[in-house]
Enzyme design. Structure first.
Site, PDB file in Angstrom:
ATOM      1  N   CYS A  18       7.517  -4.325 -29.235  1.00  0.00           N
ATOM      2  CA  CYS A  18       7.879  -5.575 -29.900  1.00  0.00           C
ATOM      3  C   CYS A  18       6.833  -5.839 -30.983  1.00  0.00           C
ATOM      4  O   CYS A  18       5.825  -5.133 -31.089  1.00  0.00           O
ATOM      5  CB  CYS A  18       7.915  -6.723 -28.893  1.00  0.00           C
ATOM      6  SG  CYS A  18       6.324  -7.027 -28.088  1.00  0.00           S
ATOM      7  N   HIS A  47       0.079  -2.903 -21.612  1.00  0.00           N
ATOM      8  CA  HIS A  47       0.202  -2.214 -20.329  1.00  0.00           C
ATOM      9  C   HIS A  47       0.890  -0.859 -20.505  1.00  0.00           C
ATOM     10  O   HIS A  47       2.047  -0.668 -20.148  1.00  0.00           O
ATOM     11  CB  HIS A  47       0.959  -3.088 -19.328  1.00  0.00           C
ATOM     12  CG  HIS A  47       0.115  -4.171 -18.753  1.00  0.00           C
ATOM     13  ND1 HIS A  47       0.627  -5.303 -18.175  1.00  0.00           N
ATOM     14  CD2 HIS A  47      -1.237  -4.295 -18.663  1.00  0.00           C
ATOM     15  CE1 HIS A  47      -0.367  -6.079 -17.759  1.00  0.00           C
ATOM     16  NE2 HIS A  47      -1.497  -5.486 -18.055  1.00  0.00           N
ATOM     17  N   HIS A 133      -0.715 -11.893 -13.304  1.00  0.00           N
ATOM     18  CA  HIS A 133      -0.418 -11.262 -14.591  1.00  0.00           C
ATOM     19  C   HIS A 133      -1.414 -11.779 -15.629  1.00  0.00           C
ATOM     20  O   HIS A 133      -1.705 -12.978 -15.671  1.00  0.00           O
ATOM     21  CB  HIS A 133       1.015 -11.581 -15.021  1.00  0.00           C
ATOM     22  CG  HIS A 133       1.483 -10.770 -16.191  1.00  0.00           C
ATOM     23  ND1 HIS A 133       1.114 -11.059 -17.484  1.00  0.00           N
ATOM     24  CD2 HIS A 133       2.278  -9.668 -16.263  1.00  0.00           C
ATOM     25  CE1 HIS A 133       1.669 -10.178 -18.304  1.00  0.00           C
ATOM     26  NE2 HIS A 133       2.379  -9.321 -17.591  1.00  0.00           N
ATOM     27  N   GLU A 135      -1.234 -12.489 -18.695  1.00  0.00           N
ATOM     28  CA  GLU A 135      -0.737 -13.583 -19.530  1.00  0.00           C
ATOM     29  C   GLU A 135      -0.781 -14.910 -18.785  1.00  0.00           C
ATOM     30  O   GLU A 135      -1.140 -15.953 -19.352  1.00  0.00           O
ATOM     31  CB  GLU A 135       0.692 -13.301 -20.001  1.00  0.00           C
ATOM     32  CG  GLU A 135       1.217 -14.391 -20.929  1.00  0.00           C
ATOM     33  CD  GLU A 135       2.687 -14.228 -21.264  1.00  0.00           C
ATOM     34  OE1 GLU A 135       3.351 -15.260 -21.463  1.00  0.00           O
ATOM     35  OE2 GLU A 135       3.167 -13.081 -21.330  1.00  0.00           O
ATOM     36  N   THR A 174       5.987 -15.155 -21.206  1.00  0.00           N
ATOM     37  CA  THR A 174       6.884 -14.653 -22.258  1.00  0.00           C
ATOM     38  C   THR A 174       7.668 -13.422 -21.839  1.00  0.00           C
ATOM     39  O   THR A 174       8.727 -13.148 -22.411  1.00  0.00           O
ATOM     40  CB  THR A 174       6.112 -14.319 -23.551  1.00  0.00           C
ATOM     41  OG1 THR A 174       5.175 -13.276 -23.285  1.00  0.00           O
ATOM     42  CG2 THR A 174       5.404 -15.539 -24.103  1.00  0.00           C
ATOM     43  N   ASN A 234       7.835  -6.540 -17.878  1.00  0.00           N
ATOM     44  CA  ASN A 234       9.133  -6.480 -18.562  1.00  0.00           C
ATOM     45  C   ASN A 234       9.830  -5.146 -18.349  1.00  0.00           C
ATOM     46  O   ASN A 234      11.064  -5.089 -18.302  1.00  0.00           O
ATOM     47  CB  ASN A 234       8.976  -6.811 -20.057  1.00  0.00           C
ATOM     48  CG  ASN A 234       8.325  -5.706 -20.854  1.00  0.00           C
ATOM     49  OD1 ASN A 234       8.985  -4.807 -21.339  1.00  0.00           O
ATOM     50  ND2 ASN A 234       7.002  -5.765 -21.001  1.00  0.00           N
TER      51      ASN A 234
END
Length: 351
Positions: A18, A47, A133, A135, A174, A234
């Site tokens: 992304c 990651h 995590h 984030e 996110t 993700n």
């Protein structure tokens, strides 16, 4: 005429990097060009071990904490990962007089700002995400202890008891799509009708786009391969989406050599996608592995074209990054589009 069995590889789009991941990798490479090695990076920049090892070969040094940086190298830059960091980390960097470059994804930074905005409006912040995590750790670390409550499951949402149920606001990790958080949000909004939502622009486009592409390509797939690391939230979710959307089998792999071809059942259609931190060069590698065993036809299964780009840190904008600098992750850009043969379009539509 090839004697190999025929196989269709349905190549999802969008897939892989992304804009936030692309920017983070560029920041490390630009810092190496401008300041020379070593450039220190706190936590894995993204990651993906392939990316991390590629950057290590170019002079990046990865640490988990800033005090791991040797005193004689504290004049060298340190980069914060795309996942974001608690405020305490940048404060520590200033105490050490470190020059740091923040590669936090701009969409993650928007979540940080939204959490702060909620607090300024007198709201307690609910963060929907996964404990541990990076984030989530970074977002919770934007505010003082006790100002943010982490909700991971519907059960958490059902049992949550706030101090003031009329003064709540939420933000989300996110790497979770709108669909991922829908069940939790339904419960929270039913229990707390005044729950304040974040600004729309804080929702990550890439997570939703990759899941939509996988959903569209899954039906009729004998095997769905997702390229990504086991610690990539993700990427793991894409495997679940593929299974739920009709793929006969879905597997997470980091490299082509993890595919056990001998144990695969008869294949007619293999779909292929990648998590947001997985490089395109691994897609090339996997397609090559299948070409060695099958007469491959590529179908492009594209649901949307992403055009988002994020600027790198201001300090690095005077440095030029070439396509060769990024070749170790980008491979043959737009693999299937570069093929003059055996390439078809697969019409996709996310449900």
């Amino acid at each position: 005429m090839s004697g190999l069995p025929p196989l269709t590889i349905r190549l999802c789009g969008p897939r892989g990097f992304c804009a936030g991941v692309d920017r983070a990798i560029q920041i490390v490479l630009l810092a190496l060009k401008k300041y020379s090695a070593p450039v220190y990076v706190r936590h894995e920049i993204v990651h993906n071990r392939y990316v991390v090892e590629g950057l290590q070969q170019r002079g990046a040094v990865f640490v988990e904490e800033l005090d791991e940086i040797p005193e004689e190298h504290r004049n060298q830059p340190v980069v914060f990962s795309a996942h974001g960091v608690p405020k305490s980390v940048s404060e520590e960097a200033r105490r050490y007089n470190l020059f740091y470059l923040d590669a936090t994804c701009p969409l993650v930074s928007k979540v940080h700002k939204q959490a702060i905005r909620h607090q300024r409006h007198g709201r307690h912040v609910i963060l929907i995400g996964h404990a541990g995590h990076p984030e989530v750790i970074g977002t919770m670390g934007q505010l003082e202890d006790g100002a943010v409550t982490l909700i991971e499951t519907i059960e958490d949402a059902l049992h949550y008891q706030p101090g003031d149920p009329d003064k709540l606001g939420f933000v989300t990790q996110t790497t979770l799509s709108v669909e991922d958080t829908a069940g939790i949000l339904d419960v929270l909004q039913q229990r707390f009708p005044t729950l304040a939502a974040p600004a729309a622009e804080s929702i990550c486009y890439a997570t939703t786009n990759r899941q939509d592409a996988v959903k569209a390509a899954a039906k009729g797939s004998d095997l769905f391969l997702i390229v990504g690391a086991p610690n990539s939230s993700n990427s793991r979710r894409l495997v679940e989406v593929a299974e739920k959307s009709g793929a006969r089998q879905a597997i997470l792999v980091q490299r082509a050599d993890e595919i056990n071809f001998e144990n695969l059942k008869a294949l007619s259609v293999v779909s292929l996608s990648a998590g947001a931190s997985a490089p395109e060069i691994i897609i090339d590698e996997i397609i090559s592995a299948f070409r060695a065993r099958y007469n491959v036809t590529i179908e492009l299964a594209e649901t949307v074209v992403e055009t988002e780009r994020f600027l790198v840190s201001r300090e690095l904008r005077d440095v030029i990054l070439t396509s060769q600098d990024m070749a170790f992750v980008n491979g043959q850009a737009n693999n299937a589009k570069n093929e003059n043969q055996n390439t078809d379009m697969f019409t996709t539509k996310a449900e």
